[in-house]
Design a protein around this motif. Structure first.
Motif, PDB file in Angstrom:
ATOM      1  N   HIS A 153      48.610  36.672  32.611  1.00 36.35           N
ATOM      2  CA  HIS A 153      49.589  37.686  32.999  1.00 36.35           C
ATOM      3  C   HIS A 153      49.584  37.944  34.500  1.00 36.35           C
ATOM      4  O   HIS A 153      48.575  37.714  35.181  1.00 36.35           O
ATOM      5  N   LYS A 154      50.682  38.443  35.014  1.00 35.92           N
ATOM      6  CA  LYS A 154      50.789  38.784  36.433  1.00 35.92           C
ATOM      7  C   LYS A 154      49.817  39.906  36.780  1.00 35.92           C
ATOM      8  O   LYS A 154      49.552  40.786  35.975  1.00 35.92           O
ATOM      9  N   ARG A 155      49.324  39.855  37.993  1.00 36.39           N
ATOM     10  CA  ARG A 155      48.438  40.899  38.480  1.00 36.39           C
ATOM     11  C   ARG A 155      49.244  41.991  39.175  1.00 36.39           C
ATOM     12  O   ARG A 155      50.227  41.698  39.856  1.00 36.39           O
ATOM     13  N   TYR A 156      48.818  43.214  39.013  1.00 35.30           N
ATOM     14  CA  TYR A 156      49.552  44.340  39.609  1.00 35.30           C
ATOM     15  C   TYR A 156      49.353  44.380  41.120  1.00 35.30           C
ATOM     16  O   TYR A 156      50.311  44.299  41.895  1.00 35.30           O
ATOM     17  N   THR A 157      48.127  44.477  41.577  1.00 33.28           N
ATOM     18  CA  THR A 157      47.886  44.559  43.018  1.00 33.28           C
ATOM     19  C   THR A 157      47.303  43.272  43.575  1.00 33.28           C
ATOM     20  O   THR A 157      47.823  42.726  44.553  1.00 33.28           O
ATOM     21  N   ASN A 158      46.225  42.745  42.979  1.00 36.20           N
ATOM     22  CA  ASN A 158      45.646  41.524  43.521  1.00 36.20           C
ATOM     23  C   ASN A 158      44.975  40.716  42.428  1.00 36.20           C
ATOM     24  O   ASN A 158      44.684  41.218  41.349  1.00 36.20           O
ATOM     25  N   GLY A 159      44.731  39.436  42.722  1.00 34.31           N
ATOM     26  CA  GLY A 159      44.104  38.539  41.761  1.00 34.31           C
ATOM     27  C   GLY A 159      44.846  37.228  41.651  1.00 34.31           C
ATOM     28  O   GLY A 159      45.823  36.973  42.353  1.00 34.31           O
ATOM     29  N   PHE A 160      44.361  36.372  40.738  1.00 29.81           N
ATOM     30  CA  PHE A 160      44.951  35.055  40.502  1.00 29.81           C
ATOM     31  C   PHE A 160      45.335  34.935  39.033  1.00 29.81           C
ATOM     32  O   PHE A 160      44.551  35.296  38.159  1.00 29.81           O
TER      33      PHE A 160
END
Length: 488
Positions: A153-160
């Motif tokens: 799933h898409k990350r809200y603020t940061n991540g991969f």
């Protein structure tokens, strides 16, 4: 006229808005890399299976492509996402068995003419088609919460995550074939380039407003955290094309040779703005300090507007990689040098991604910071390299009488009338915008027709496969009759 069930729409909106896609914190670059490697392997699988079976009809070719390309990619994103590495190994073993059964003997000399030269650059075409195919699969799969894993799933603020690669891959793939990448600016005036860009961008803007109107009319849920209240993907793509074209036209023609320098200046300057002026916090939480998207146009659409700066940097990096790819390559040694440079780009950008994510600023798709931009270069260059490997392996086992072309065949190019082939990836490349639009339309219709959030796993996978074969089938039908939907 069909009556829209308001209760169904409200249920769908509630499910989509309560979906935990924006709350996930799992970071797995390795999961994304393993899953994306399955696509290029499927190209090899399809090529060697086709060389053995040789389906004679368009329907046979289409079924082969669905089974060998679309099917494995679809299950690796959903039902077998936790076993993607095992699926990767199984496909490799099958390919090895098919190679051993192949009658062709691999003969390679560094100064020998490249066997697939007359077919252009299949690896570039297959890479761009795979980006579109993976996007179309994922945009519906994410709504089937029982089969689509949380880690993608898409990350809200940061991540991969896998879904964080969508827009970046589109931007990068478009940059690879931009006029500046193909050296076309040498024969075109600045006015001609701006005019062509305005025409193509105006179509994207029209599509952006069309999507905005349809989502408003149907009360279709759209996460404002992704782009803002009114902004969407089409506006971002149009904005990036316009800005980068204006920058290139304002600079000397020779400046395109150093587009990576321009990209670096934009990316570093934008990152400094994010880091030193608390600009990042403002984009995320806004003036009201609550993350809402109300007020004026800029405040309501701040993620979409300002992430376009980062995407401009990514686009210009893509132009630099495109210029490398479009250099004349006649012999094996030329392809070896190109592959070596692409591998160096992937390795160096991978190292920079790790350093930036750990020491400077965590990767954020929402604001398209420098870490995210460099990660997207890494991700797409690896996918490009994997497609290149598929090209090289097929070239090794090609003969003048029986060329092996990953994802394509010798009948795909230079057609004036109806085609005698139905190669899926060639069909996608010919009508990319149609493929993307019809996928988005059918995604909306499926979500309005069924409660995707509560569909059982087997039924969800069946619905996803039916959706995929429909989108791909319509695109292949246009290809068979040599119809192009691009009229501008």
């Amino acid at each position: 006229m069909a009556v829209v069930d308001i209760a169904e729409l409200e249920y769908l909106k509630e499910i989509r808005e309560s979906h935990p896609s924006w709350l996930s914190s799992e970071d797995s670059v390795l999961d994304v890399a393993i899953t994306t490697l399955i696509g290029p392997l499927c190209l090899l699988l399809r090529s060697f299976v086709r060389s053995k079976l040789n389906p004679g009809t368009n329907l046979g070719q289409y079924i082969l492509d669905c089974v060998c390309i679309m099917g494995p990619i679809m299950v690796s994103f959903t039902y077998l996402s936790s076993s993607a590495f095992r699926l990767l190994i199984v496909i490799i073993i099958i390919i090895q068995c098919l190679v051993k059964a192949s009658e062709a003997q691999p003969i390679v000399s560094v100064n020998q003419k490249y066997p697939l030269k007359e077919f252009g650059m299949p690896f570039l075409n297959t890479y761009r088609a795979l980006v579109n195919l993976c996007t179309i699969i994922v945009i519906l799969a994410v709504d089937f919460s029982l089969i689509f894993p949380q880690k993608f799933h898409k990350r809200y603020t940061n991540g991969f995550s896998l879904m964080d690669t969508g827009v970046g891959s589109f931007i990068f793939s478009h940059a690879l074939v931009a006029p500046e990448s193909r050296y076309e600016i040498i024969v075109e005036s600045r006015l001609q380039r701006v005019k062509k860009c305005l025409v193509s961008s105006s179509m994207l803007i029209v599509l952006g407003f069309g999507r905005l109107f349809v989502t408003w009319l149907t009360n279709y849920s759209v996460s404002e955290e992704e782009y803002g209240k009114h902004w969407n993907f089409f506006f971002t793509l149009a904005c990036v094309k316009l800005i980068t074209t204006i920058i290139f036209c304002a600079l000397p023609t020779s400046a395109t040779k150093f587009s990576w320098v321009i990209a670096s200046i934009i990316g570093v300057a934008y990152q400094c703005l994010l880091s030193l002026a608390d600009f990042k916090d403002w984009i995320i939480i806004g003036d009201n300090k609550d993350g809402t998207y109300t007020g004026g146009f800029v405040h309501s659409n701040r993620p979409g507007l300002f992430s376009s700066i980062g995407y401009c940097s990514l686009y210009m990096f893509g132009v630099q990689v495109g210029r490398l790819i479009f250099r004349e390559k006649n012999r094996w040694i030329d392809h070896a040098k190109c592959f070596e440079k692409l591998a160096l780009i992937a390795a160096s950008c991978g190292l920079f991604t790790w350093l930036l994510h750990a020491q400077i600023d965590k990767s954020s798709r929402m604001i398209a910071n420098l870490t995210f931009v460099i990660w997207q270069i890494t991700h797409n260059t690896i996918l490009l390299l994997s497609s290149y490997v598929a090209d090289l392996i097929c070239a090794i086992y090609s003969t003048p009488e029986k060329p092996l072309i990953p994802g394509q065949c010798e009948s795909c190019s230079e057609r004036k009338t109806r085609s005698n082939c139905c190669c899926l990836l060639s069909a996608i490349n010919k009508n990319q915008l149609f493929f993307f639009l019809i996928g988005n339309v059918l995604t909306g219709l499926v979500n309005l027709a069924i409660k995707t959030g509560s569909v059982e796993a087997i039924l969800a996978l069946a619905a996803l496969f039916a959706y995929g074969t429909t989108v791909c089938g319509l695109t292949c039908l246009l290809f068979v009759y040599n119809v192009s939907t691009k009229f501008w």
